[in-house]
Design a protein around this motif. Structure first.
Motif, PDB file in Angstrom:
ATOM      1  N   LEU A   1      42.460  22.404  41.415  1.00 36.01           N
ATOM      2  CA  LEU A   1      41.206  21.528  41.312  1.00 36.01           C
ATOM      3  C   LEU A   1      40.500  22.133  40.070  1.00 36.01           C
ATOM      4  CD1 LEU A   1      40.044  20.061  44.671  1.00 36.01           C
ATOM      5  CD2 LEU A   1      41.283  18.941  42.953  1.00 36.01           C
ATOM      6  N   ASP A   2      41.064  23.292  39.411  1.00 37.68           N
ATOM      7  CA  ASP A   2      40.280  24.225  38.456  1.00 37.68           C
ATOM      8  C   ASP A   2      39.253  24.860  39.055  1.00 37.68           C
ATOM      9  OD1 ASP A   2      40.606  24.776  35.823  1.00 37.68           O
ATOM     10  OD2 ASP A   2      39.016  23.372  35.104  1.00 37.68           O
ATOM     11  N   ASP A   3      39.345  25.484  40.248  1.00 35.50           N
ATOM     12  CA  ASP A   3      38.292  26.099  40.952  1.00 35.50           C
ATOM     13  C   ASP A   3      39.130  27.488  41.344  1.00 35.50           C
ATOM     14  OD1 ASP A   3      36.716  27.609  42.447  1.00 35.50           O
ATOM     15  OD2 ASP A   3      35.915  26.216  43.713  1.00 35.50           O
ATOM     16  N   PHE A   4      38.950  28.548  40.695  1.00 29.46           N
ATOM     17  CA  PHE A   4      39.701  29.707  40.863  1.00 29.46           C
ATOM     18  C   PHE A   4      38.908  30.740  41.506  1.00 29.46           C
ATOM     19  CE2 PHE A   4      41.671  27.816  37.178  1.00 29.46           C
ATOM     20  CZ  PHE A   4      43.095  27.604  37.677  1.00 29.46           C
ATOM     21  N   ARG A   5      37.582  30.244  41.834  1.00 27.84           N
ATOM     22  CA  ARG A   5      36.982  31.217  42.642  1.00 27.84           C
ATOM     23  C   ARG A   5      37.305  31.882  44.055  1.00 27.84           C
ATOM     24  NH1 ARG A   5      31.526  27.954  43.635  1.00 27.84           N
ATOM     25  NH2 ARG A   5      33.221  26.343  44.139  1.00 27.84           N
ATOM     26  N   PRO A   6      36.894  32.820  44.505  1.00 26.60           N
ATOM     27  CA  PRO A   6      37.379  33.590  45.921  1.00 26.60           C
ATOM     28  C   PRO A   6      36.520  32.707  46.805  1.00 26.60           C
ATOM     29  CG  PRO A   6      36.086  35.130  44.819  1.00 26.60           C
ATOM     30  CD  PRO A   6      36.317  34.033  43.773  1.00 26.60           C
ATOM     31  N   HIS A   7      37.187  32.383  48.060  1.00 24.29           N
ATOM     32  CA  HIS A   7      36.573  31.686  49.073  1.00 24.29           C
ATOM     33  C   HIS A   7      36.920  32.187  50.405  1.00 24.29           C
ATOM     34  CE1 HIS A   7      34.896  28.520  46.300  1.00 24.29           C
ATOM     35  NE2 HIS A   7      35.991  28.446  45.989  1.00 24.29           N
ATOM     36  N   ILE A   8      36.078  32.939  50.986  1.00 19.71           N
ATOM     37  CA  ILE A   8      36.415  33.551  52.417  1.00 19.71           C
ATOM     38  C   ILE A   8      35.264  33.365  53.220  1.00 19.71           C
ATOM     39  CG2 ILE A   8      36.816  35.603  53.600  1.00 19.71           C
ATOM     40  CD1 ILE A   8      38.077  36.919  51.250  1.00 19.71           C
ATOM     41  N   TRP A   9      35.187  32.972  54.432  1.00 16.01           N
ATOM     42  CA  TRP A   9      34.260  32.998  55.475  1.00 16.01           C
ATOM     43  C   TRP A   9      34.551  33.949  56.737  1.00 16.01           C
ATOM     44  CZ3 TRP A   9      36.135  29.199  52.727  1.00 16.01           C
ATOM     45  CH2 TRP A   9      35.185  28.452  51.784  1.00 16.01           C
TER      46      TRP A   9
ATOM     47  N   VAL B   1      32.361  37.328  49.913  1.00 15.64           N
ATOM     48  CA  VAL B   1      33.371  37.523  48.937  1.00 15.64           C
ATOM     49  C   VAL B   1      32.679  38.352  47.775  1.00 15.64           C
ATOM     50  CG1 VAL B   1      34.270  35.195  48.701  1.00 15.64           C
ATOM     51  CG2 VAL B   1      32.321  35.628  47.441  1.00 15.64           C
ATOM     52  N   ASP B   2      31.481  39.097  48.049  1.00 17.51           N
ATOM     53  CA  ASP B   2      30.935  40.101  46.959  1.00 17.51           C
ATOM     54  C   ASP B   2      32.187  41.317  46.693  1.00 17.51           C
ATOM     55  OD1 ASP B   2      28.833  38.477  47.165  1.00 17.51           O
ATOM     56  OD2 ASP B   2      27.456  39.858  48.131  1.00 17.51           O
TER      57      ASP B   2
ATOM     58  N   ASP C   1      37.841  48.205  63.499  1.00 16.04           N
ATOM     59  CA  ASP C   1      36.736  46.804  63.420  1.00 16.04           C
ATOM     60  C   ASP C   1      36.271  46.930  62.028  1.00 16.04           C
ATOM     61  OD1 ASP C   1      35.336  44.775  64.040  1.00 16.04           O
ATOM     62  OD2 ASP C   1      34.010  45.982  65.444  1.00 16.04           O
ATOM     63  N   ALA C   2      36.141  45.808  61.296  1.00 15.44           N
ATOM     64  CA  ALA C   2      35.478  45.443  60.223  1.00 15.44           C
ATOM     65  C   ALA C   2      36.202  46.073  58.948  1.00 15.44           C
ATOM     66  CB  ALA C   2      34.072  46.300  60.083  1.00 15.44           C
ATOM     67  N   LEU C   3      37.601  46.523  59.294  1.00 10.35           N
ATOM     68  CA  LEU C   3      38.288  46.860  58.156  1.00 10.35           C
ATOM     69  C   LEU C   3      39.284  45.630  57.642  1.00 10.35           C
ATOM     70  CD1 LEU C   3      39.456  48.868  55.941  1.00 10.35           C
ATOM     71  CD2 LEU C   3      41.125  49.474  57.986  1.00 10.35           C
ATOM     72  N   LEU C   4      39.085  45.090  56.441  1.00  7.84           N
ATOM     73  CA  LEU C   4      39.744  43.999  56.052  1.00  7.84           C
ATOM     74  C   LEU C   4      40.608  44.142  54.739  1.00  7.84           C
ATOM     75  CD1 LEU C   4      36.921  41.263  56.289  1.00  7.84           C
ATOM     76  CD2 LEU C   4      38.349  42.115  58.135  1.00  7.84           C
ATOM     77  N   TYR C   5      41.463  43.168  54.550  1.00  8.90           N
ATOM     78  CA  TYR C   5      42.530  43.218  53.567  1.00  8.90           C
ATOM     79  C   TYR C   5      42.433  41.606  53.051  1.00  8.90           C
ATOM     80  CZ  TYR C   5      44.143  47.363  55.950  1.00  8.90           C
ATOM     81  OH  TYR C   5      44.076  48.882  56.485  1.00  8.90           O
ATOM     82  N   ALA C   6      42.581  41.386  51.812  1.00  6.26           N
ATOM     83  CA  ALA C   6      42.453  40.282  51.107  1.00  6.26           C
ATOM     84  C   ALA C   6      43.685  39.985  50.024  1.00  6.26           C
ATOM     85  CB  ALA C   6      41.029  39.697  50.688  1.00  6.26           C
ATOM     86  N   ALA C   7      44.482  39.185  50.119  1.00  7.78           N
ATOM     87  CA  ALA C   7      45.429  38.860  49.065  1.00  7.78           C
ATOM     88  C   ALA C   7      45.021  37.867  48.122  1.00  7.78           C
ATOM     89  CB  ALA C   7      46.787  38.264  49.761  1.00  7.78           C
TER      90      ALA C   7
ATOM     91  N   GLY D   1      33.649  42.405  55.216  1.00  5.62           N
ATOM     92  CA  GLY D   1      33.630  41.717  54.044  1.00  5.62           C
ATOM     93  C   GLY D   1      32.202  41.684  53.299  1.00  5.62           C
ATOM     94  N   ALA D   2      31.297  42.294  53.785  1.00 12.72           N
ATOM     95  CA  ALA D   2      29.909  42.674  52.885  1.00 12.72           C
ATOM     96  C   ALA D   2      30.349  42.869  51.572  1.00 12.72           C
ATOM     97  CB  ALA D   2      28.755  43.562  53.726  1.00 12.72           C
TER      98      ALA D   2
END
Length: 477
Positions: free
Chosen positions: A78-86, A99-100, A118-124, A136-137
């Motif tokens: 949909l031509d939206d390349f922004r990152p989205h994580i909640w 997503v900051d 705890d609180a350690l995250l990885y994003a692909a 994620g902050a």
């Protein structure tokens, strides 16, 4: 049509890791649902700011809080390349967008929580991997040596982070211990040795990682046993020095993060340039299960950590006592291999000095004494080591000698984790007696022929020959 073109399809499922009745689902048209009763009833908990028709690419339930989950969505079609994580901490009653730090055009394919911290995250993302230490902050790139690739998924497996790229293969960051142990200010320390994962005796070894704030002038790694005795020392080596299979490990001298793999073996027996042995895999025994200490010293500053060595859980019928007996036997053999090789080294150091002295004089007495020494010492050297070896296949043509047979026994005694049998001990004693005969003969040469040669050298004002002078550099044959 193959499915994804039809909306209202469940695209991701996130099973609960604490409460098995908790299950999360995400659809390809942007809906998130959760059940807390094993699927009997479902609740729509879609984030209020979820874009229309967002494809929920991944849901990861937390291993630390049953009500926590992480959701990623993507909308490039949909031509939206922004990152989205909640993130939610209350079973989806409320959501926080996290997503900051991720670049604006890096849409997210997956987000995973580290199962041990705890609180350690990885994003692909579509532009590599990101990491967050604060739930994620804030995110930062985690792409050491990795090109700008679209990463479609990732997973944490024990102490490794495995990632799958789109069209560029699989990649593994195979020791994430330093990431898990990262703390504010840790890299301000001049020297820091990280806690390694447990090492298994039949596997590769213990992976040690350390941080150096600056490139040191001196660097040394020591391994200590439970009694505090140093059983292995590793230092940097001249990169221009010749190397062979017996050269052993060395340390890289550099600032920043460095990794070294200890092979779980003690200090190797002495070796010499060009040494060729048959059927020999090691010059040192493998340590038994237990706790060891790794100590890294850089420019006088030290950092220590515990290294836990465990038995191979797949091997049955072998006790720790068996492995300790194997290790003790290996230390005995290693000592004799060291003795045999040291005798060869002493002979070769003496020979190098004698050849140098002969270039400085034509004195008949010196030359006669040197000839006598060469004859007797050379014969003993040939009894201890097969001096005719020049290539790896030469032992097929020339009989192996006592140093080779001893080293082979060390390798054979480690075919498995069991204690040595009586046959091994009997063979070992035979070789001990044989080696003693040669070293006794060599001592007679030191006391006789070498003493006579040094007396002759003294008459012509040339320095004496010292077989134990470590400043004498042996050349490759």
């Amino acid at each position: 049509m193959n499915g994804p073109e039809v909306y209202a399809t469940i695209f991701s499922v996130g099973p609960g890791k604490i409460d098995m009745d908790v299950i999360w689902t995400g659809s390809d048209d942007g809906l998130v649902h959760v059940t807390r009763d094993g699927g009997e009833t479902w609740t729509d908990v879609t984030p209020s700011d979820m874009p229309d028709f967002g494809r929920v690419s991944q849901i990861d339930a937390s291993a630390f809080d049953a009500g926590r989950a992480y959701v990623s969505a993507r909308l490039p079609l949909l031509d939206d390349f922004r990152p989205h994580i909640w993130k939610t901490d209350d079973y989806g009653a409320s959501w926080t967008r996290i997503v900051d730090g991720i670049r604006d055009d890096a849409f997210v394919n997956a987000v995973r929580e580290d199962p041990t911290r705890d609180a350690l995250l990885y994003a692909a993302t579509n532009h590599g991997v990101y990491i967050s230490y604060d739930d994620g902050a804030m995110w930062a790139e985690l792409n050491p040596g990795l090109a700008d690739l679209p990463i479609v998924d990732l997973i944490v497996e024990e102490d490794a982070l495995a990632i799958a790229s789109h069209g560029r293969g699989f990649w593994v960051l195979d020791d994430i211990g330093p990431l898990r142990q990262a703390e504010p200010g840790r890299t301000d320390a001049s020297v820091h040795l990280y806690q390694p994962a447990p090492a298994y005796r039949s596997a590769d070894g213990a992976r040690l990682s350390w941080w150096l704030a600056a490139e040191p002038e001196s660097l040394m790694l020591e391994i200590l046993d439970a009694d505090g005795s140093v059983i292995r020392t590793v230092e940097p080596r001249d990169p221009d020095a010749p190397r062979d299979r017996w050269s052993g490990a060395s340390l890289a001298v550099q600032e920043g993060l460095t990794r070294f793999e200890w092979d779980l073996r003690t200090e190797p027996a002495a070796t010499f340039p060009g040494m060729i042995l048959w059927g020999v895999r090691t010059m040192a025994p493998r340590v038994p299960p237990g706790s060891y200490t790794a100590r890294l010293t850089a420019d006088g500053l030290s950092s220590e950590t515990v290294v836990e060595v465990r038995a191979n859980p797949w091997i049955e019928g072998v006790t720790v006592a068996d492995m300790e007996a194997q290790y003790a036997f290996g230390r005995e053999i290693q000592a004799k291999v060291h003795e045999a090789n040291s005798a060869v080294i002493a002979i070769r150091r003496a020979r190098a000095q004698i050849e140098e002295r002969l270039e400085a004089t034509d004195d008949a007495d010196v030359r006669e004494a040197a000839h006598n020494w060469m004859q007797k010492a050379g014969a003993i050297e040939a009894d201890i080591y097969q001096v005719r070896n020049r290539s790896g296949q030469d032992p097929l043509n020339f009989p192996i000698k006592v140093n080779n047979r001893l080293a082979n026994l060390l390798s054979m005694s480690e075919r498995g984790d069991g204690a040595p049998n009586d046959g091994m001990r009997e063979v070992f004693q035979i070789m001990i007696d044989e080696l003693r005969g040669y070293t006794d003969q060599l001592q007679e040469v030191w006391d006789g022929e070498l003493a006579a040669l040094n007396a002759a050298l003294d008459e012509v004002d040339l320095p004496a020959v010292d077989p134990w002078d470590e400043s004498v550099i042996l050349v490759w044959p």
